[in-house]
Design a protein around this motif. Structure first.
Motif, PDB file in Angstrom:
ATOM      1  N   GLU A   6       2.743   4.482  -9.711  1.00 39.98           N
ATOM      2  CA  GLU A   6       3.486   5.144  -8.631  1.00 39.98           C
ATOM      3  C   GLU A   6       2.803   4.928  -7.288  1.00 39.98           C
ATOM      4  OE1 GLU A   6       3.751   9.212  -9.825  1.00 39.98           O
ATOM      5  OE2 GLU A   6       5.219   8.797 -11.401  1.00 39.98           O
ATOM      6  N   LYS A   7       1.478   5.015  -7.289  1.00 34.28           N
ATOM      7  CA  LYS A   7       0.717   4.813  -6.051  1.00 34.28           C
ATOM      8  C   LYS A   7       0.909   3.389  -5.526  1.00 34.28           C
ATOM      9  CE  LYS A   7      -2.582   6.768  -3.506  1.00 34.28           C
ATOM     10  NZ  LYS A   7      -2.407   8.007  -2.803  1.00 34.28           N
ATOM     11  N   VAL A   8       0.879   2.400  -6.424  1.00 33.76           N
ATOM     12  CA  VAL A   8       1.095   1.001  -6.026  1.00 33.76           C
ATOM     13  C   VAL A   8       2.499   0.828  -5.473  1.00 33.76           C
ATOM     14  CG1 VAL A   8       1.339  -1.341  -6.932  1.00 33.76           C
ATOM     15  CG2 VAL A   8      -0.627   0.036  -7.581  1.00 33.76           C
ATOM     16  N   ARG A   9       3.480   1.427  -6.132  1.00 37.76           N
ATOM     17  CA  ARG A   9       4.868   1.307  -5.650  1.00 37.76           C
ATOM     18  C   ARG A   9       5.040   1.955  -4.277  1.00 37.76           C
ATOM     19  NH1 ARG A   9       7.997   2.175 -11.377  1.00 37.76           N
ATOM     20  NH2 ARG A   9       7.759   0.031 -12.075  1.00 37.76           N
ATOM     21  N   GLU A  10       4.343   3.061  -4.030  1.00 37.61           N
ATOM     22  CA  GLU A  10       4.383   3.684  -2.704  1.00 37.61           C
ATOM     23  C   GLU A  10       3.840   2.733  -1.644  1.00 37.61           C
ATOM     24  OE1 GLU A  10       2.325   7.421  -2.566  1.00 37.61           O
ATOM     25  OE2 GLU A  10       3.535   8.254  -4.193  1.00 37.61           O
ATOM     26  N   LYS A  11       2.718   2.094  -1.968  1.00 39.92           N
ATOM     27  CA  LYS A  11       2.106   1.153  -1.024  1.00 39.92           C
ATOM     28  C   LYS A  11       3.005  -0.050  -0.792  1.00 39.92           C
ATOM     29  CE  LYS A  11      -2.077   3.082  -0.724  1.00 39.92           C
ATOM     30  NZ  LYS A  11      -2.701   3.534   0.467  1.00 39.92           N
ATOM     31  N   LEU A  12       3.629  -0.548  -1.876  1.00 40.49           N
ATOM     32  CA  LEU A  12       4.505  -1.715  -1.754  1.00 40.49           C
ATOM     33  C   LEU A  12       5.763  -1.406  -0.941  1.00 40.49           C
ATOM     34  CD1 LEU A  12       4.326  -3.259  -5.346  1.00 40.49           C
ATOM     35  CD2 LEU A  12       3.245  -4.120  -3.269  1.00 40.49           C
ATOM     36  N   ALA A  13       6.227  -0.168  -1.001  1.00 42.35           N
ATOM     37  CA  ALA A  13       7.449   0.201  -0.275  1.00 42.35           C
ATOM     38  C   ALA A  13       7.259   0.077   1.235  1.00 42.35           C
ATOM     39  CB  ALA A  13       7.872   1.617  -0.634  1.00 42.35           C
TER      40      ALA A  13
END
Length: 155
Positions: A6-13
């Motif tokens: 989830e943290k990676v997806r937040e950063k990627l967004a």
């Protein structure tokens, strides 16, 4: 691992463009050494830079569930505190008879017992936590339903 994802997806967004490449193991000796180090008890660190994290990099949100609505103890507590009885005479008689087996100590409700000390009454959430703790072995191993029930009462 889900929280890290989830943290990676937040950063990627927040990025306009992302390119993910797979690096062959032969070209990434440091990551290979770290993966081996994680799977072995003893490992020669050599030239591998390591950092010991004392806290997780993902912040866990502490959430306390607040029980909604009435529970089985509320009428007994109201009667013991304020003498409030239900309108129905039969229900009022039942409540008076039932409340005779309970005592209010501070803000906690306890059930009286002849052979045991006072037993603290728990709301459903607290009872689930107590069952989980006993089942996970906080009181040692248990050998069946009766033994588990006795350990819960003692706990």
């Amino acid at each position: 691992m889900v929280r890290y994802l989830e943290k990676v997806r937040e950063k990627l967004a927040g990025l306009k463009e992302v390119e993910i490449l797979q690096v062959p193991r032969g070209m990434n000796a440091r990551a290979d050494a770290l993966s081996k180090m994680a799977s072995e008890e003893t490992f020669d660190f050599g030239s591998v830079y390591t950092e010991i994290q004392l806290q997780p990099s993902i912040e866990e949100k502490q959430v306390m569930e607040i029980p909604a609505g009435l529970n089985w103890m509320d009428p007994i507590v109201q009667y013991l505190l304020d003498g409030i009885l239900p309108e129905d005479k039969l229900a009022a008689r039942r409540l008076i008879a039932r409340a005779a087996h309970y005592v209010l100590h501070g803000s906690k409700l306890y059930k009286r017992s002849y052979t045991w000390p006072y037993l603290q009454c728990l709301v459903p959430f607290e009872s689930e936590c107590a069952l989980r703790e006993v089942h996970e072995g906080i009181c040692g191993n248990h050998g069946g339903g009766r033994m588990l029930a006795q350990k819960i009462v003692r706990h």
